[in-house]
Design a protein around this motif. Structure first.
Motif, mmCIF file in Angstrom:
data_model
loop_
_atom_site.group_PDB
_atom_site.id
_atom_site.type_symbol
_atom_site.label_atom_id
_atom_site.label_comp_id
_atom_site.label_asym_id
_atom_site.label_seq_id
_atom_site.Cartn_x
_atom_site.Cartn_y
_atom_site.Cartn_z
ATOM 1 N N GLY A 257 29.743 62.738 0.670
ATOM 2 C CA GLY A 257 30.256 61.669 1.518
ATOM 3 C C GLY A 257 30.044 60.286 0.951
ATOM 4 N N LEU A 258 29.745 60.187 -0.341
ATOM 5 C CA LEU A 258 29.488 58.886 -0.959
ATOM 6 C C LEU A 258 30.730 58.254 -1.567
ATOM 7 C CD1 LEU A 258 26.097 59.585 -2.785
ATOM 8 C CD2 LEU A 258 26.465 58.319 -0.660
ATOM 9 N N ALA A 259 31.726 59.075 -1.889
ATOM 10 C CA ALA A 259 32.928 58.557 -2.548
ATOM 11 C C ALA A 259 34.166 59.168 -1.916
ATOM 12 C CB ALA A 259 32.882 58.865 -4.042
ATOM 13 N N VAL A 260 35.270 58.471 -2.058
ATOM 14 C CA VAL A 260 36.531 58.940 -1.500
ATOM 15 C C VAL A 260 37.665 58.573 -2.451
ATOM 16 C CG1 VAL A 260 36.846 56.816 -0.148
ATOM 17 C CG2 VAL A 260 38.024 58.913 0.547
ATOM 18 N N SER A 261 38.618 59.481 -2.608
ATOM 19 C CA SER A 261 39.775 59.231 -3.474
ATOM 20 C C SER A 261 40.880 58.538 -2.701
ATOM 21 C CB SER A 261 40.312 60.546 -4.043
ATOM 22 O OG SER A 261 39.399 61.145 -4.924
ATOM 23 N N ALA B 138 33.210 53.609 2.465
ATOM 24 C CA ALA B 138 32.697 52.651 3.445
ATOM 25 C C ALA B 138 31.827 53.391 4.437
ATOM 26 C CB ALA B 138 33.856 51.960 4.159
ATOM 27 N N ARG B 139 30.643 52.884 4.659
ATOM 28 C CA ARG B 139 29.712 53.521 5.579
ATOM 29 C C ARG B 139 29.719 52.756 6.899
ATOM 30 N NH1 ARG B 139 26.331 56.863 2.698
ATOM 31 N NH2 ARG B 139 24.689 56.814 4.253
ATOM 32 N N PRO B 140 29.767 53.447 8.020
ATOM 33 C CA PRO B 140 29.756 52.756 9.317
ATOM 34 C C PRO B 140 28.419 52.073 9.546
ATOM 35 C CG PRO B 140 29.466 55.109 9.611
ATOM 36 C CD PRO B 140 29.775 54.899 8.153
ATOM 37 N N PRO B 141 28.395 51.079 10.427
ATOM 38 C CA PRO B 141 27.124 50.419 10.736
ATOM 39 C C PRO B 141 26.137 51.408 11.336
ATOM 40 C CG PRO B 141 28.816 49.819 12.338
ATOM 41 C CD PRO B 141 29.507 50.563 11.233
ATOM 42 N N ARG C 258 34.016 63.680 31.727
ATOM 43 C CA ARG C 258 34.421 62.377 31.180
ATOM 44 C C ARG C 258 34.269 62.420 29.661
ATOM 45 N NH1 ARG C 258 34.649 57.700 34.028
ATOM 46 N NH2 ARG C 258 34.110 56.663 32.080
ATOM 47 N N SER C 259 35.373 62.331 28.915
ATOM 48 C CA SER C 259 35.306 62.304 27.457
ATOM 49 C C SER C 259 35.794 60.947 26.960
ATOM 50 C CB SER C 259 36.138 63.434 26.847
ATOM 51 O OG SER C 259 37.483 63.356 27.271
ATOM 52 N N ARG C 260 35.196 60.487 25.858
ATOM 53 C CA ARG C 260 35.570 59.196 25.300
ATOM 54 C C ARG C 260 35.074 59.102 23.853
ATOM 55 N NH1 ARG C 260 31.158 60.480 28.635
ATOM 56 N NH2 ARG C 260 29.446 59.015 28.403
ATOM 57 N N ARG C 261 35.606 58.091 23.155
ATOM 58 C CA ARG C 261 35.183 57.813 21.787
ATOM 59 C C ARG C 261 34.658 56.384 21.723
ATOM 60 N NH1 ARG C 261 39.370 57.718 16.732
ATOM 61 N NH2 ARG C 261 40.182 55.975 17.988
ATOM 62 N N TYR C 262 33.497 56.206 21.085
ATOM 63 C CA TYR C 262 32.885 54.895 20.935
ATOM 64 C C TYR C 262 33.037 54.398 19.498
ATOM 65 C CZ TYR C 262 30.491 55.683 25.410
ATOM 66 O OH TYR C 262 30.194 55.925 26.730
ATOM 67 N N SER C 263 33.189 53.085 19.348
ATOM 68 C CA SER C 263 33.290 52.468 18.029
ATOM 69 C C SER C 263 32.372 51.267 17.937
ATOM 70 C CB SER C 263 34.737 52.019 17.746
ATOM 71 O OG SER C 263 35.624 53.121 17.745
ATOM 72 N N LEU C 264 31.929 50.972 16.722
ATOM 73 C CA LEU C 264 31.182 49.756 16.416
ATOM 74 C C LEU C 264 31.950 48.974 15.374
ATOM 75 C CD1 LEU C 264 27.427 50.854 16.112
ATOM 76 C CD2 LEU C 264 28.481 49.528 17.940
ATOM 77 N N ASP C 265 32.271 47.726 15.699
ATOM 78 C CA ASP C 265 33.022 46.863 14.780
ATOM 79 C C ASP C 265 34.260 47.578 14.244
ATOM 80 O OD1 ASP C 265 31.211 44.803 15.119
ATOM 81 O OD2 ASP C 265 30.002 45.368 13.391
ATOM 82 N N GLY C 266 34.917 48.336 15.120
ATOM 83 C CA GLY C 266 36.164 48.996 14.756
ATOM 84 C C GLY C 266 36.013 50.350 14.086
ATOM 85 N N THR C 267 34.780 50.799 13.821
ATOM 86 C CA THR C 267 34.548 52.088 13.167
ATOM 87 C C THR C 267 34.086 53.116 14.195
ATOM 88 O OG1 THR C 267 33.907 51.023 11.090
ATOM 89 C CG2 THR C 267 33.250 53.315 11.395
ATOM 90 N N ASP D 139 25.685 59.750 8.977
ATOM 91 C CA ASP D 139 25.373 58.537 8.220
ATOM 92 C C ASP D 139 25.535 57.273 9.055
ATOM 93 O OD1 ASP D 139 28.117 58.550 8.451
ATOM 94 O OD2 ASP D 139 28.525 58.164 6.330
ATOM 95 N N ALA D 140 25.766 57.435 10.360
ATOM 96 C CA ALA D 140 25.949 56.259 11.218
ATOM 97 C C ALA D 140 24.776 56.040 12.156
ATOM 98 C CB ALA D 140 27.236 56.405 12.049
#
Length: 263
Positions: free
Chosen positions: A70-74, A84-87, A150-159, A252-253
């Motif tokens: 999970g360190l690199a992406v093509s 890019a690693r999330p906050p 109740r289901s939902r998705r949370y984000s930090l600074d858009g991630t 990693d978040a």
């Protein structure tokens, strides 16, 4: 940063560690110590082949190691980049303290503000349905009994950093703001306590695994990134379970941080 500037070491031909793993080690160290920063392009295959005097397949095996971790992406047609690693979000021991609810803040918002990040929630869905078997057992209801989900998705600074599904007994949720997309200040725990059911304790069980395809898609995870599964059960002062929350979080978040008494 030019590729040759970060290639400061050579492989050790006397080592019993495979050459491609040694190359992966060098690149991993460059990422960890900041010589290769988030979003930066890794040295090209040609640069790596020239520096290490190895075949293209060896270089590709090394890059695949970083992708699997999970360190690199093509990026098609552009090359390989540091992922890019999330906050990092810290799960603190006092995240469900009553003072946060009195200030009108649910746990996610309170913790996000503490690290200066902007919190957001989307993909909210509220429905009535039978609870899964393991959840029903924790909630002390029969597997075929209807609960509010109740289901939902949370984000930090858009991630995206969290997928959460709460299961609440119908008698505590139906006809209240818990059924709304926005349950109001302090979140669903504040709504439960408004009914005279003061929360006393929480039990959290944390495990790790690889994400499902759907979880990876919703959390924008690359290959090799594991997830935490955290199942939290909330109890009122009478010992009744009033909510079970099943949460999936990128490994990693999050930093899991707890303070435990020594007695």
């Amino acid at each position: 940063m030019a590729g040759h500037q970060i290639l400061v070491r050579q492989v050790d031909p006397t080592s019993d560690r495979a050459v491609f793993r040694q190359i992966a080690d060098h690149l991993r160290e460059a990422i960890q110590d900041g010589r290769l920063r988030t979003g930066e392009k890794l040295p090209s295959e040609a640069q790596l082949m020239e520096h290490y005097n190895v075949a293209r397949m060896t270089v590709r095996q090394a890059i695949q190691e970083l992708k699997a971790e999970g360190l690199a992406v093509s990026e098609h047609g552009r090359g390989v980049f540091v992922r890019a690693r999330p906050p990092v979000k810290r799960l603190a021991f006092d995240r469900f303290a009553r003072r946060h609810r009195k200030e009108g803040k649910a746990a996610f918002l309170a913790e996000s503000e503490s690290v200066g990040a902007k919190a957001d929630v989307d993909m909210i869905k509220v429905r009535e349905a039978p609870a899964p078997g393991d959840i029903a057992e924790r909630l002390r209801v029969s597997p075929d009994e209807t609960v509010v989900v109740r289901s939902r998705r949370y984000s930090l600074d858009g991630t995206p950093v969290e997928l959460a599904t709460s299961y609440i007994p119908v008698d505590l949720a139906r006809g209240t703001r818990i059924m709304d997309d926005n349950p109001g200040p302090g979140g669903i725990y504040a709504r439960i306590e408004e009914q005279g059911r003061q929360l006393e304790r929480f039990i959290e069980d944390v495990s790790t695994r690889m994400p499902t395809h759907e979880e990876a898609r919703l959390l924008l995870l690359g290959p090799g990134v594991p997830v935490f599964r955290l199942i939290r059960t909330a109890y009122d002062v009478e010992g009744r379970p009033v909510e079970v929350c099943d949460t999936i979080m990128p490994g990693d978040a999050y930093l899991l941080s707890y303070e435990l008494p020594a007695h």
